[in-house]
Design a protein around this motif. Structure first.
Motif, mmCIF file in Angstrom:
data_model
loop_
_atom_site.group_PDB
_atom_site.id
_atom_site.type_symbol
_atom_site.label_atom_id
_atom_site.label_comp_id
_atom_site.label_asym_id
_atom_site.label_seq_id
_atom_site.Cartn_x
_atom_site.Cartn_y
_atom_site.Cartn_z
ATOM 1 N N TYR A 133 0.833 -1.202 0.000
ATOM 2 C CA TYR A 133 0.000 0.000 0.000
ATOM 3 C C TYR A 133 0.872 1.259 0.000
ATOM 4 C CZ TYR A 133 -3.923 -3.064 1.375
ATOM 5 O OH TYR A 133 -4.876 -4.040 1.424
ATOM 6 N N ILE A 134 1.971 1.219 0.734
ATOM 7 C CA ILE A 134 2.887 2.364 0.766
ATOM 8 C C ILE A 134 3.501 2.584 -0.614
ATOM 9 C CG2 ILE A 134 5.083 3.195 1.703
ATOM 10 C CD1 ILE A 134 4.358 1.824 4.333
ATOM 11 N N VAL A 135 3.966 1.503 -1.235
ATOM 12 C CA VAL A 135 4.541 1.595 -2.583
ATOM 13 C C VAL A 135 3.527 2.185 -3.555
ATOM 14 C CG1 VAL A 135 5.346 0.230 -4.556
ATOM 15 C CG2 VAL A 135 6.164 -0.300 -2.254
ATOM 16 N N GLY A 192 7.652 -0.349 -15.957
ATOM 17 C CA GLY A 192 7.706 0.146 -14.578
ATOM 18 C C GLY A 192 7.407 -0.931 -13.557
ATOM 19 N N LEU A 193 6.634 -0.556 -12.551
ATOM 20 C CA LEU A 193 6.402 -1.431 -11.402
ATOM 21 C C LEU A 193 5.344 -2.488 -11.685
ATOM 22 C CD1 LEU A 193 6.348 -0.586 -7.720
ATOM 23 C CD2 LEU A 193 4.203 -1.449 -8.636
ATOM 24 N N SER A 194 5.670 -3.725 -11.363
ATOM 25 C CA SER A 194 4.695 -4.819 -11.404
ATOM 26 C C SER A 194 3.997 -4.862 -10.051
ATOM 27 C CB SER A 194 5.401 -6.158 -11.675
ATOM 28 O OG SER A 194 4.556 -7.250 -11.361
ATOM 29 N N GLN A 195 2.691 -4.650 -10.045
ATOM 30 C CA GLN A 195 1.968 -4.632 -8.772
ATOM 31 C C GLN A 195 2.073 -5.968 -8.049
ATOM 32 O OE1 GLN A 195 -1.730 -3.228 -10.700
ATOM 33 N NE2 GLN A 195 -1.795 -1.640 -9.139
ATOM 34 N N GLN A 196 1.871 -7.060 -8.780
ATOM 35 C CA GLN A 196 1.939 -8.359 -8.129
ATOM 36 C C GLN A 196 3.372 -8.708 -7.722
ATOM 37 O OE1 GLN A 196 -0.156 -11.360 -10.460
ATOM 38 N NE2 GLN A 196 -2.072 -10.749 -9.483
ATOM 39 N N GLY A 197 4.347 -8.262 -8.500
ATOM 40 C CA GLY A 197 5.731 -8.465 -8.102
ATOM 41 C C GLY A 197 6.052 -7.694 -6.835
ATOM 42 N N ALA A 198 5.517 -6.479 -6.736
ATOM 43 C CA ALA A 198 5.727 -5.657 -5.537
ATOM 44 C C ALA A 198 5.066 -6.303 -4.322
ATOM 45 C CB ALA A 198 5.178 -4.255 -5.770
ATOM 46 N N ILE A 199 3.878 -6.884 -4.534
ATOM 47 C CA ILE A 199 3.201 -7.587 -3.434
ATOM 48 C C ILE A 199 4.063 -8.745 -2.951
ATOM 49 C CG2 ILE A 199 1.234 -9.069 -2.869
ATOM 50 C CD1 ILE A 199 -0.450 -7.289 -4.754
ATOM 51 N N GLY A 250 9.399 -9.588 2.778
ATOM 52 C CA GLY A 250 10.043 -8.726 3.755
ATOM 53 C C GLY A 250 10.803 -7.540 3.199
ATOM 54 N N HIS A 251 10.722 -7.293 1.915
ATOM 55 C CA HIS A 251 11.395 -6.133 1.330
ATOM 56 C C HIS A 251 10.643 -4.852 1.694
ATOM 57 C CE1 HIS A 251 14.229 -8.372 -1.260
ATOM 58 N NE2 HIS A 251 13.250 -9.268 -1.358
ATOM 59 N N GLY A 252 11.397 -3.796 1.996
ATOM 60 C CA GLY A 252 10.794 -2.515 2.326
ATOM 61 C C GLY A 252 10.383 -1.737 1.090
ATOM 62 N N ILE A 265 10.557 -0.007 -4.726
ATOM 63 C CA ILE A 265 10.494 1.066 -5.727
ATOM 64 C C ILE A 265 11.795 1.147 -6.517
ATOM 65 C CG2 ILE A 265 10.479 3.592 -5.960
ATOM 66 C CD1 ILE A 265 8.315 3.595 -3.747
ATOM 67 N N LYS A 266 12.924 1.008 -5.839
ATOM 68 C CA LYS A 266 14.213 1.118 -6.536
ATOM 69 C C LYS A 266 14.526 -0.127 -7.373
ATOM 70 C CE LYS A 266 16.414 4.497 -3.526
ATOM 71 N NZ LYS A 266 17.619 4.850 -2.747
ATOM 72 N N PHE A 267 13.857 -1.227 -7.102
ATOM 73 C CA PHE A 267 14.030 -2.412 -7.938
ATOM 74 C C PHE A 267 13.382 -2.196 -9.303
ATOM 75 C CE2 PHE A 267 12.363 -6.478 -9.560
ATOM 76 C CZ PHE A 267 13.553 -7.186 -9.699
ATOM 77 N N TYR A 268 12.211 -1.602 -9.326
ATOM 78 C CA TYR A 268 11.471 -1.450 -10.582
ATOM 79 C C TYR A 268 11.791 -0.158 -11.334
ATOM 80 C CZ TYR A 268 8.692 -5.560 -9.440
ATOM 81 O OH TYR A 268 8.293 -6.849 -9.170
#
Length: 384
Positions: A156-158, A344-351, A357-359, A364-367
């Motif tokens: 949610y923060i991302v 850009g950012l994959s929502q499911q990948g970010a989930i 446990g990734h912050g 954000i810096k991964f994507y």
């Protein structure tokens, strides 16, 4: 030197004050032709204005009806007319305000919104604008864009930071039409007031935070559902090369629900599509064989003959442009990976990253490549 320091401090204070009052005008019910609505306060009471002139008040127990009357809006309350105006504004009179709006035509569903409402007639139908505090809007967007797909607060923060960056960076997208953003995927999905307290907490925890590139400019915070294991370069999808929107291998997305898909169609339908829309030489044996057995182990930008995979995806309504094709008798099967444009950012990948446990900063810096997270006030000061 002292003057410069004082000027910087003054600018910071002014910008902080401006940010604290950032509001957006968001067109709601985009795509619907609505001629009449009912509005009822849920929290607080509302004042009815024509321009700056107070016309009436609406209490929590009351409803008003607003409908098209020629090129004006007719406003009625409990069987009596409040008036006919070019534009009517319902402004919340309390510290916290929200309302329920119920379309009486078009089949659109009723929704709840925070803050204020402005209605006028454009092209014979109601143009309905939610004048909303930025953070209330962001909470609504996060809930609409993916809030029901997880319970991971870090995600949610991302999502909040990405959506806020997009909103502030695109706040003039519809300014020529009299508002900032619309509520469809053309801008960001926004289906109303956020009711998830965890999303609200994530939004206000990061209030004002945005993503910037190495030149301290807010980025185009593109996101999609699932990368299928590899994100796309921006130039491969939109023909615009962007340094921070570069392809990355994304194993986090592979175990998620939208990682893979299949679609089947007849050989004739597939070849006719290529011939009709792209003038592909399907009569040549070599080209025909390639079209019927096409492999994409890693993301590519083009199919063959200069045909963009993104254009094939759009033309066939595919989940993504990351697919392979194999013939099976008189059918072809599309074996696809991912869901969405892939940039850009994959929502499911970010989930998944959040689950591991990734912050939020690491996610954000991964994507997004070579970016930082900072407050909107800092961005404005540095670019002053």
């Amino acid at each position: 030197m002292i003057k410069k320091i004082l000027l910087t401090i003054l600018c910071a204070l002014l910008l902080q004050g401006l940010y604290a009052n950032v509001n957006l005008d968001v067109k709601i019910y985009t795509g619907y032709s609505i001629n009449s609505v009912k509005v009822q306060p849920l929290i607080g009471k509302y004042s009815v204005y024509e321009d700056d002139k107070l016309r009436d008040e609406v209490l929590k127990t009351e409803r008003i009806e607003i409908s098209v009357a020629g090129d004006s809006v007719l406003v009625r309350k409990v069987g009596r007319s409040i008036g006919m105006f070019m534009t009517v504004t319902l402004s919340g009179a309390g510290l916290i305000n929200s309302f329920l709006i119920t379309p009486l035509t078009s089949g659109a569903r009723e929704r709840e919104y925070d803050d204020d409402l402005r209605i006028s007639v454009v092209n014979g139908v109601l143009q309905i604008i939610n004048h909303v505090d930025l953070e209330d809007y962001i909470a609504g967007v996060v809930q609409s864009e993916g809030g029901g797909s997880t319970k991971e607060n870090e995600f949610y923060i991302v999502q909040a930071i990405c959506c806020r960056t997009y909103a502030l960076n695109n706040s003039r997208k519809h300014v020529s039409e009299g508002y900032n953003l619309c509520d469809s995927i053309h801008c960001q999905l926004y289906s109303g007031k956020c009711k998830n307290p965890n999303i609200q907490a994530a939004v206000f925890q990061t209030a004002g935070d945005v993503i910037v590139d190495k030149n301290m400019h807010m980025i185009s915070a593109a996101f999609h559902s699932n990368s299928g294991g590899m994100t796309a370069n921006s130039e491969d999808v939109w023909s615009i090369e962007t340094p921070y929107l570069k392809s990355v291998v994304d194993t986090f997305s592979l175990s998620m629900t939208n990682a893979r898909w299949e679609k089947t169609m007849s050989v004739d339908e597939w070849l006719n599509f290529l011939k009709t829309f792209f003038n592909y030489p399907t009569d040549l044996a070599e080209k025909r064989a390639l079209a019927l057995n096409y492999s994409q182990d890693q993301r590519k930008a083009y199919f063959d003959n200069g045909i963009r995979l993104a254009d094939i995806r759009k033309g066939l309504g595919l989940r993504s442009a990351y697919f392979s094709v194999k013939q099976s008798g008189d059918q072809v099967v599309f074996y696809g990976k991912g869901y969405g444009h892939g940039v850009g950012l994959s929502q499911q990948g970010a989930i998944r990253m959040a689950q591991l446990g990734h912050g939020y900063r690491d996610i954000i810096k991964f994507y997004y490549k070579d970016v930082e997270i900072m407050s909107y006030e800092q961005v404005m000061i540095r670019n002053y």
